[in-house]
Write a protein that holds these residues in place. Structure first.
Motif, PDB file in Angstrom:
ATOM      1  N   VAL A   1       0.940  -0.897   0.084  1.00  0.00           N
ATOM      2  CA  VAL A   1       0.053   0.210  -0.319  1.00  0.00           C
ATOM      3  C   VAL A   1       0.268   1.434  -0.192  1.00  0.00           C
ATOM      4  CG1 VAL A   1      -2.013  -1.126   1.246  1.00  0.00           C
ATOM      5  CG2 VAL A   1      -0.542   0.243   2.990  1.00  0.00           C
ATOM      6  N   ALA A   2       2.545   1.360  -0.279  1.00  0.00           N
ATOM      7  CA  ALA A   2       2.660   2.479  -0.244  1.00  0.00           C
ATOM      8  C   ALA A   2       2.640   3.060  -1.047  1.00  0.00           C
ATOM      9  CB  ALA A   2       4.814   1.447   0.044  1.00  0.00           C
TER      10      ALA A   2
ATOM     11  N   ASN B   1      -3.792   5.800   2.299  1.00  0.00           N
ATOM     12  CA  ASN B   1      -4.136   4.214   1.034  1.00  0.00           C
ATOM     13  C   ASN B   1      -4.778   3.217   1.906  1.00  0.00           C
ATOM     14  OD1 ASN B   1      -3.871   4.482  -1.414  1.00  0.00           O
ATOM     15  ND2 ASN B   1      -2.130   3.516  -1.497  1.00  0.00           N
ATOM     16  N   THR B   2      -5.135   3.393   2.834  1.00  0.00           N
ATOM     17  CA  THR B   2      -5.942   1.978   3.353  1.00  0.00           C
ATOM     18  C   THR B   2      -6.746   1.716   2.586  1.00  0.00           C
ATOM     19  OG1 THR B   2      -5.560   2.936   5.415  1.00  0.00           O
ATOM     20  CG2 THR B   2      -6.765   1.371   5.366  1.00  0.00           C
ATOM     21  N   PRO B   3      -6.913   0.090   2.316  1.00  0.00           N
ATOM     22  CA  PRO B   3      -7.346  -0.384   1.936  1.00  0.00           C
ATOM     23  C   PRO B   3      -8.837  -0.870   2.379  1.00  0.00           C
ATOM     24  CG  PRO B   3      -5.644  -2.241   1.849  1.00  0.00           C
ATOM     25  CD  PRO B   3      -5.245  -0.693   3.128  1.00  0.00           C
ATOM     26  N   THR B   4      -9.473  -1.158   1.316  1.00  0.00           N
ATOM     27  CA  THR B   4     -11.180  -1.314   2.198  1.00  0.00           C
ATOM     28  C   THR B   4     -10.423  -2.562   2.114  1.00  0.00           C
ATOM     29  OG1 THR B   4     -11.287  -1.921  -0.231  1.00  0.00           O
ATOM     30  CG2 THR B   4     -11.996   0.021   0.314  1.00  0.00           C
TER      31      THR B   4
ATOM     32  N   GLN C   1      -7.773  -9.222  -1.509  1.00  0.00           N
ATOM     33  CA  GLN C   1      -7.827  -9.252  -2.464  1.00  0.00           C
ATOM     34  C   GLN C   1      -6.525  -9.077  -2.343  1.00  0.00           C
ATOM     35  OE1 GLN C   1      -8.328 -10.709  -5.064  1.00  0.00           O
ATOM     36  NE2 GLN C   1     -10.688 -10.262  -4.594  1.00  0.00           N
ATOM     37  N   LEU C   2      -5.855  -8.039  -1.692  1.00  0.00           N
ATOM     38  CA  LEU C   2      -4.150  -8.285  -1.930  1.00  0.00           C
ATOM     39  C   LEU C   2      -3.353  -9.280  -0.775  1.00  0.00           C
ATOM     40  CD1 LEU C   2      -4.289  -4.443  -0.215  1.00  0.00           C
ATOM     41  CD2 LEU C   2      -2.849  -5.183  -2.150  1.00  0.00           C
ATOM     42  N   TYR C   3      -4.202 -10.546  -0.064  1.00  0.00           N
ATOM     43  CA  TYR C   3      -3.054 -11.449   0.492  1.00  0.00           C
ATOM     44  C   TYR C   3      -3.025 -12.347  -0.896  1.00  0.00           C
ATOM     45  CZ  TYR C   3      -4.309 -11.260   5.246  1.00  0.00           C
ATOM     46  OH  TYR C   3      -4.184 -10.774   6.961  1.00  0.00           O
TER      47      TYR C   3
ATOM     48  N   ARG D   1      -3.894   1.062  -4.599  1.00  0.00           N
ATOM     49  CA  ARG D   1      -3.793   2.734  -4.553  1.00  0.00           C
ATOM     50  C   ARG D   1      -5.676   2.554  -4.891  1.00  0.00           C
ATOM     51  NH1 ARG D   1      -0.424   2.411 -10.508  1.00  0.00           N
ATOM     52  NH2 ARG D   1      -2.922   2.630 -11.069  1.00  0.00           N
ATOM     53  N   ASN D   2      -5.545   3.279  -3.887  1.00  0.00           N
ATOM     54  CA  ASN D   2      -7.884   3.681  -4.010  1.00  0.00           C
ATOM     55  C   ASN D   2      -7.698   4.850  -4.557  1.00  0.00           C
ATOM     56  OD1 ASN D   2      -6.818   6.652  -2.664  1.00  0.00           O
ATOM     57  ND2 ASN D   2      -7.173   6.225  -0.796  1.00  0.00           N
ATOM     58  N   ARG D   3      -9.155   5.277  -5.375  1.00  0.00           N
ATOM     59  CA  ARG D   3      -9.644   5.562  -6.474  1.00  0.00           C
ATOM     60  C   ARG D   3      -8.286   6.839  -6.313  1.00  0.00           C
ATOM     61  NH1 ARG D   3     -12.036   2.179  -8.903  1.00  0.00           N
ATOM     62  NH2 ARG D   3     -12.632   1.136  -8.117  1.00  0.00           N
TER      63      ARG D   3
END
Length: 152
Positions: free
Chosen positions: A13-14, A25-28, A34-36, A61-63
């Motif tokens: 997420v960097a 930029n913390t993922p939902t 999905q990142l796993y 990357r968030n929107r």
């Protein structure tokens, strides 16, 4: 938080763009799941390429961050399904993409894109399989898209 043996949530997420803009930029929760899967795919790639470290140049990357870097609105990055990588200990991005392309099924990679834009080069790896098979392995050179991994 470790997602797999060699990949952490922090590295996926960097974002220097997020830092520069002051954007979280913390993922939902869905993107985290999905990142796993993305990290597991990256582990398979790492193992296949001799255990060489992958440098993730762009992951989730968030929107807002995706728009700021000029990403398309349907980007797999915004869903946690993609990472752009370099593996200098293995070779150039072209050499990495050429090695991975024949192994796309075995390594359970959805899409490989060898990208060369503005003098920078990297390999985009996604867990999502494109609707059109012809888009699974492509080269992007500037604004030109070519089938397969092509020297540029």
């Amino acid at each position: 938080m470790k997602l797999t043996e060699h990949f952490t949530l922090a590295e996926l997420v960097a974002s220097s763009t997020a830092r520069r803009l002051g954007v979280d930029n913390t993922p939902t929760a869905d993107a985290l799941q999905q990142l796993y899967r993305t990290a597991q795919m990256l582990e398979r790639v790492r193992g296949f390429l001799g255990g060489h470290a992958l440098i993730v140049t762009s992951g989730y990357r968030n929107r807002q961050v995706n728009a700021a870097v000029g990403g398309v609105s349907s980007s797999d990055h915004s869903q946690g399904m993609a990472a752009d990588v370099k593996i200098p200990a293995y070779g150039t991005p072209y050499q990495v993409a050429k090695a991975l392309a024949p192994q796309i099924q075995a390594l359970v990679i959805g899409q490989i894109i060898y990208e060369s834009v503005g003098g920078a080069q990297w390999v985009h790896l996604s867990t999502r399989i494109p609707l059109q098979a012809v888009n699974r392995v492509i080269t992007v050179y500037g604004r030109t898209t070519m089938m397969g991994i092509q020297p540029v």
